[in-house]
Design a protein around this motif. Structure first.
Motif, PDB file in Angstrom:
ATOM      1  N   ASP A   1       0.812  -1.223   0.000  1.00  0.00           N
ATOM      2  CA  ASP A   1       0.000   0.000   0.000  1.00  0.00           C
ATOM      3  C   ASP A   1       0.842   1.268   0.000  1.00  0.00           C
ATOM      4  O   ASP A   1       0.521   2.234  -0.705  1.00  0.00           O
ATOM      5  N   LEU A   2       1.899   1.298   0.787  1.00  0.00           N
ATOM      6  CA  LEU A   2       2.656   2.539   0.939  1.00  0.00           C
ATOM      7  C   LEU A   2       3.423   2.906  -0.320  1.00  0.00           C
ATOM      8  O   LEU A   2       3.664   4.090  -0.582  1.00  0.00           O
ATOM      9  N   LEU A   3       3.806   1.918  -1.109  1.00  0.00           N
ATOM     10  CA  LEU A   3       4.463   2.198  -2.389  1.00  0.00           C
ATOM     11  C   LEU A   3       3.459   2.263  -3.538  1.00  0.00           C
ATOM     12  O   LEU A   3       3.823   2.644  -4.656  1.00  0.00           O
ATOM     13  N   GLY A   4       2.230   1.853  -3.268  1.00  0.00           N
ATOM     14  CA  GLY A   4       1.217   1.855  -4.312  1.00  0.00           C
ATOM     15  C   GLY A   4       1.410   0.743  -5.326  1.00  0.00           C
ATOM     16  O   GLY A   4       0.978   0.861  -6.477  1.00  0.00           O
ATOM     17  N   TRP A   5       2.021  -0.366  -4.916  1.00  0.00           N
ATOM     18  CA  TRP A   5       2.301  -1.472  -5.828  1.00  0.00           C
ATOM     19  C   TRP A   5       1.188  -2.512  -5.765  1.00  0.00           C
ATOM     20  O   TRP A   5       0.670  -2.829  -4.690  1.00  0.00           O
ATOM     21  N   ARG A   6       0.864  -3.066  -6.930  1.00  0.00           N
ATOM     22  CA  ARG A   6      -0.105  -4.154  -7.029  1.00  0.00           C
ATOM     23  C   ARG A   6       0.412  -5.165  -8.057  1.00  0.00           C
ATOM     24  O   ARG A   6       0.773  -4.811  -9.174  1.00  0.00           O
ATOM     25  N   ASP A   7       0.438  -6.426  -7.656  1.00  0.00           N
ATOM     26  CA  ASP A   7       0.773  -7.529  -8.568  1.00  0.00           C
ATOM     27  C   ASP A   7       2.069  -7.270  -9.341  1.00  0.00           C
ATOM     28  O   ASP A   7       2.122  -7.390 -10.564  1.00  0.00           O
ATOM     29  N   VAL A   8       3.108  -6.968  -8.608  1.00  0.00           N
ATOM     30  CA  VAL A   8       4.413  -6.696  -9.219  1.00  0.00           C
ATOM     31  C   VAL A   8       5.217  -7.998  -9.290  1.00  0.00           C
ATOM     32  O   VAL A   8       5.435  -8.655  -8.261  1.00  0.00           O
ATOM     33  N   PRO A   9       5.654  -8.423 -10.485  1.00  0.00           N
ATOM     34  CA  PRO A   9       6.471  -9.644 -10.600  1.00  0.00           C
ATOM     35  C   PRO A   9       7.892  -9.392 -10.111  1.00  0.00           C
ATOM     36  O   PRO A   9       8.866  -9.448 -10.871  1.00  0.00           O
ATOM     37  N   ALA A  10       8.023  -9.148  -8.820  1.00  0.00           N
ATOM     38  CA  ALA A  10       9.274  -8.645  -8.256  1.00  0.00           C
ATOM     39  C   ALA A  10      10.419  -9.643  -8.399  1.00  0.00           C
ATOM     40  O   ALA A  10      11.535  -9.272  -8.786  1.00  0.00           O
ATOM     41  N   ALA A  11      10.159 -10.915  -8.068  1.00  0.00           N
ATOM     42  CA  ALA A  11      11.236 -11.904  -8.148  1.00  0.00           C
ATOM     43  C   ALA A  11      11.758 -12.024  -9.576  1.00  0.00           C
ATOM     44  O   ALA A  11      12.968 -12.133  -9.805  1.00  0.00           O
ATOM     45  N   ARG A  12      10.859 -11.988 -10.563  1.00  0.00           N
ATOM     46  CA  ARG A  12      11.292 -12.105 -11.953  1.00  0.00           C
ATOM     47  C   ARG A  12      12.128 -10.900 -12.375  1.00  0.00           C
ATOM     48  O   ARG A  12      13.161 -11.044 -13.044  1.00  0.00           O
ATOM     49  N   LEU A  13      11.708  -9.706 -11.965  1.00  0.00           N
ATOM     50  CA  LEU A  13      12.457  -8.500 -12.329  1.00  0.00           C
ATOM     51  C   LEU A  13      13.878  -8.544 -11.771  1.00  0.00           C
ATOM     52  O   LEU A  13      14.844  -8.201 -12.457  1.00  0.00           O
ATOM     53  N   VAL A  14      13.995  -8.970 -10.520  1.00  0.00           N
ATOM     54  CA  VAL A  14      15.318  -9.020  -9.894  1.00  0.00           C
ATOM     55  C   VAL A  14      16.147 -10.165 -10.470  1.00  0.00           C
ATOM     56  O   VAL A  14      17.353 -10.020 -10.713  1.00  0.00           O
ATOM     57  N   ALA A  15      15.508 -11.319 -10.698  1.00  0.00           N
ATOM     58  CA  ALA A  15      16.237 -12.459 -11.258  1.00  0.00           C
ATOM     59  C   ALA A  15      16.787 -12.134 -12.643  1.00  0.00           C
ATOM     60  O   ALA A  15      17.922 -12.497 -12.978  1.00  0.00           O
ATOM     61  N   ASP A  16      15.997 -11.429 -13.454  1.00  0.00           N
ATOM     62  CA  ASP A  16      16.474 -11.048 -14.790  1.00  0.00           C
ATOM     63  C   ASP A  16      17.694 -10.139 -14.701  1.00  0.00           C
ATOM     64  O   ASP A  16      18.587 -10.186 -15.548  1.00  0.00           O
ATOM     65  N   ARG A  17      17.735  -9.336 -13.661  1.00  0.00           N
ATOM     66  CA  ARG A  17      18.850  -8.389 -13.509  1.00  0.00           C
ATOM     67  C   ARG A  17      20.107  -9.079 -12.976  1.00  0.00           C
ATOM     68  O   ARG A  17      21.230  -8.758 -13.371  1.00  0.00           O
ATOM     69  N   LEU A  18      19.910 -10.027 -12.050  1.00  0.00           N
ATOM     70  CA  LEU A  18      21.045 -10.663 -11.391  1.00  0.00           C
ATOM     71  C   LEU A  18      21.538 -11.908 -12.107  1.00  0.00           C
ATOM     72  O   LEU A  18      22.693 -12.311 -11.931  1.00  0.00           O
ATOM     73  N   GLY A  19      20.663 -12.577 -12.852  1.00  0.00           N
ATOM     74  CA  GLY A  19      21.031 -13.868 -13.408  1.00  0.00           C
ATOM     75  C   GLY A  19      21.091 -14.955 -12.360  1.00  0.00           C
ATOM     76  O   GLY A  19      21.815 -15.946 -12.499  1.00  0.00           O
ATOM     77  N   LEU A  20      20.305 -14.784 -11.284  1.00  0.00           N
ATOM     78  CA  LEU A  20      20.229 -15.763 -10.207  1.00  0.00           C
ATOM     79  C   LEU A  20      18.763 -16.053  -9.903  1.00  0.00           C
ATOM     80  O   LEU A  20      17.902 -15.185 -10.093  1.00  0.00           O
ATOM     81  N   PRO A  21      18.454 -17.246  -9.392  1.00  0.00           N
ATOM     82  CA  PRO A  21      17.096 -17.504  -8.933  1.00  0.00           C
ATOM     83  C   PRO A  21      16.794 -16.655  -7.702  1.00  0.00           C
ATOM     84  O   PRO A  21      17.676 -16.426  -6.862  1.00  0.00           O
ATOM     85  N   VAL A  22      15.569 -16.187  -7.593  1.00  0.00           N
ATOM     86  CA  VAL A  22      15.179 -15.282  -6.515  1.00  0.00           C
ATOM     87  C   VAL A  22      13.947 -15.826  -5.798  1.00  0.00           C
ATOM     88  O   VAL A  22      12.986 -16.262  -6.445  1.00  0.00           O
ATOM     89  N   ARG A  23      13.973 -15.772  -4.481  1.00  0.00           N
ATOM     90  CA  ARG A  23      12.833 -16.173  -3.652  1.00  0.00           C
ATOM     91  C   ARG A  23      12.283 -14.933  -2.959  1.00  0.00           C
ATOM     92  O   ARG A  23      13.038 -14.225  -2.294  1.00  0.00           O
ATOM     93  N   ALA A  24      10.993 -14.709  -3.092  1.00  0.00           N
ATOM     94  CA  ALA A  24      10.380 -13.531  -2.484  1.00  0.00           C
ATOM     95  C   ALA A  24       9.521 -13.937  -1.302  1.00  0.00           C
ATOM     96  O   ALA A  24       8.889 -14.999  -1.304  1.00  0.00           O
ATOM     97  N   GLU A  25       9.485 -13.065  -0.284  1.00  0.00           N
ATOM     98  CA  GLU A  25       8.711 -13.366   0.916  1.00  0.00           C
ATOM     99  C   GLU A  25       8.492 -12.084   1.707  1.00  0.00           C
ATOM    100  O   GLU A  25       9.295 -11.151   1.652  1.00  0.00           O
ATOM    101  N   ASN A  26       7.404 -12.048   2.452  1.00  0.00           N
ATOM    102  CA  ASN A  26       7.168 -10.943   3.381  1.00  0.00           C
ATOM    103  C   ASN A  26       8.305 -10.885   4.406  1.00  0.00           C
ATOM    104  O   ASN A  26       8.813 -11.915   4.844  1.00  0.00           O
ATOM    105  N   HIS A  27       8.681  -9.669   4.819  1.00  0.00           N
ATOM    106  CA  HIS A  27       9.858  -9.539   5.696  1.00  0.00           C
ATOM    107  C   HIS A  27       9.649 -10.171   7.075  1.00  0.00           C
ATOM    108  O   HIS A  27      10.608 -10.684   7.659  1.00  0.00           O
ATOM    109  N   ALA A  28       8.432 -10.154   7.613  1.00  0.00           N
ATOM    110  CA  ALA A  28       8.200 -10.797   8.904  1.00  0.00           C
ATOM    111  C   ALA A  28       8.350 -12.311   8.782  1.00  0.00           C
ATOM    112  O   ALA A  28       8.918 -12.979   9.663  1.00  0.00           O
TER     113      ALA A  28
END
Length: 422
Positions: free
Chosen positions: A180-207
């Motif tokens: 909510d605070l960033l105004g993001w909805r349905d962002v393919p975050a892991a894919r965006l970062v994985a494409d940049r790094l060339g590594l597999p990425v796991r996404a999770e809530n910080h808590a």
């Protein structure tokens, strides 16, 4: 640690793809051996056998599998044991080779980090956001993370990357569903970062990610392994629950959304349209705004409030004490609802202000004692997070490290680096 660069050939993640069949006994047994060595090492293999209930021969075979993947190693005997019999050579986690990458997305900035197999931070950088569009935030942070990662010529190699943030994060798809605070909805975050790094990425809530870190490396990990709640207080307010060492996500990965519990100031209007929401009263953003209104800082700034409290300014300290009392109300509700063996509170005042942390913890415990019907020992049950100022850096890598300690044999032997560090 010098700046590290990405490997030219990415190392496969231990869980880059879900296994086609359920994990077998050997994989689970290897995980039990590895976690025992993490918890008790340096430790003799005979002790690992007693602790896990396995035969000495089984432990030896599994140890060889783990050693082939550079996850454990033998340590030299410091002094020979007197008497007859073969000395018990100690073994320990091998933290010289593998690293995990992490990216935590907060509201004003991201934190990128590299940790070893023990969750110790080797490198970290705070990356201010330039705009709030998902692609701009994630690609900029990923580029900075890439500058910290090892190259093929280094003696360390990356296992993969973790991505954490507040809000609702789908740990299966890797999407940030709602922030909510960033105004993001349905962002393919892991894919965006994985494409940049060339590594597999796991996404999770910080808590949820910090709960994994507490289970692996935390000061109260023995009790947390039975049942635990993590309460995260930052710009966003989240919680996580684990039982039997397993983090509960719930349908839609919505477990732990406590931001709008009606425990805050009833006169404060929340962005959701209601009044009295916990997050609207105790979040870092709310604290910065209150500090500015009280003349503690010139303009809304949580960092400025922290600096004022560190300097011992009474109004700043009083604001943090008030926050901890309100956090104590939320903790009391969670304790009565879940009755965990331990409740871990990750909060900026306690994390960043060791000068007043004992005072803040005392306020927290007092509020819990007065508000909970089930917790009779708040000093023992309610504890601060184990990682202090490194909490966000550790959160970023926790899901990668958890995967290794849960499925170590899914790390292929051919992926290990073959040159030993000097």
């Amino acid at each position: 640690m010098p700046a590290l660069r990405p490997r030219t050939t990415p190392v496969p993640s231990p869980r880059a793809a879900a296994p086609a069949v359920p994990l077998g006994r050997r994989s689970a047994s290897a995980a039990a051996v590895l976690r025992c060595i993490l918890a008790d090492g340096p430790v003799a293999r005979s002790t690992v056998a007693r602790s896990t209930g396995m035969s000495a021969a089984a432990v030896t075979r599994l140890y060889q599998d783990l050693a082939a993947r550079r996850l454990v190693r033998d340590l030299p005997l410091r002094s020979p044991r007197p008497g007859l019999g073969r000395p018990h050579e100690p073994v320990d986690v091998d933290d010289r080779y593998w690293v995990a990458a992490g990216l935590h997305v907060a509201v004003p900035h991201s934190t990128v980090s590299v940790t070893d197999l023990r969750g110790r931070v080797l490198a970290r950088e705070v990356v201010p956001h330039q705009g709030t569009t998902p692609s701009a935030v994630l690609r900029r942070a990923a580029d900075r993370l890439a500058a910290l990662l090892p190259s093929g010529s280094d003696d360390r190699a990356p296992l993969g990357a973790g991505l954490t943030s507040g809000g609702r994060v789908d740990n299966v798809s890797g999407d940030i569903v709602v922030h909510d605070l960033l105004g993001w909805r349905d962002v393919p975050a892991a894919r965006l970062v994985a494409d940049r790094l060339g590594l597999p990425v796991r996404a999770e809530n910080h808590a949820h990610a910090l709960t994994r870190a507490e289970l692996l490396f935390g000061a109260a990990r023995d009790r947390a392994g039975r049942s635990a709640v993590t309460l995260f207080v930052g710009n966003m307010i989240d919680a996580a629950l684990s039982t039997g060492g397993v983090v509960h996500h719930g349908p839609g990965t919505t477990a732990g959304e406590i931001a709008h519990l009606p425990l805050g100031d009833p006169t404060v209007r929340c962005a959701c349209g209601r009044s009295g929401c916990l997050q609207a009263t105790v979040s870092d953003r709310a604290m910065g705004e209150r500090a500015a209104a009280a003349g503690i800082v010139a303009e809304p700034s949580f960092d400025g409030l922290v600096a004022a409290a560190r300097a011992g300014e009474p109004p700043a300290v009083a604001l943090f004490r008030e926050r901890l009392r309100l956090v104590g109300r939320a903790a009391a509700v969670l304790l009565d609802l879940v009755n965990p063996d331990v409740l871990v509170v990750v909060e900026g005042g306690i994390r960043l202000l060791p000068e007043i942390a004992p005072l803040l913890l005392a306020d927290l415990h007092t509020e819990v004692a007065g508000g909970s019907f089930t917790c009779t020992e708040p000093d023992r049950v309610v504890v601060p997070g184990s990682f202090g100022a490194d909490a966000l850096a550790v959160a970023g890598t926790a899901s990668v490290l958890d995967a290794v300690y849960t499925h170590p044999l899914e790390l292929p032997e051919e992926a290990v680096p073959h040159s030993a560090p000097a």
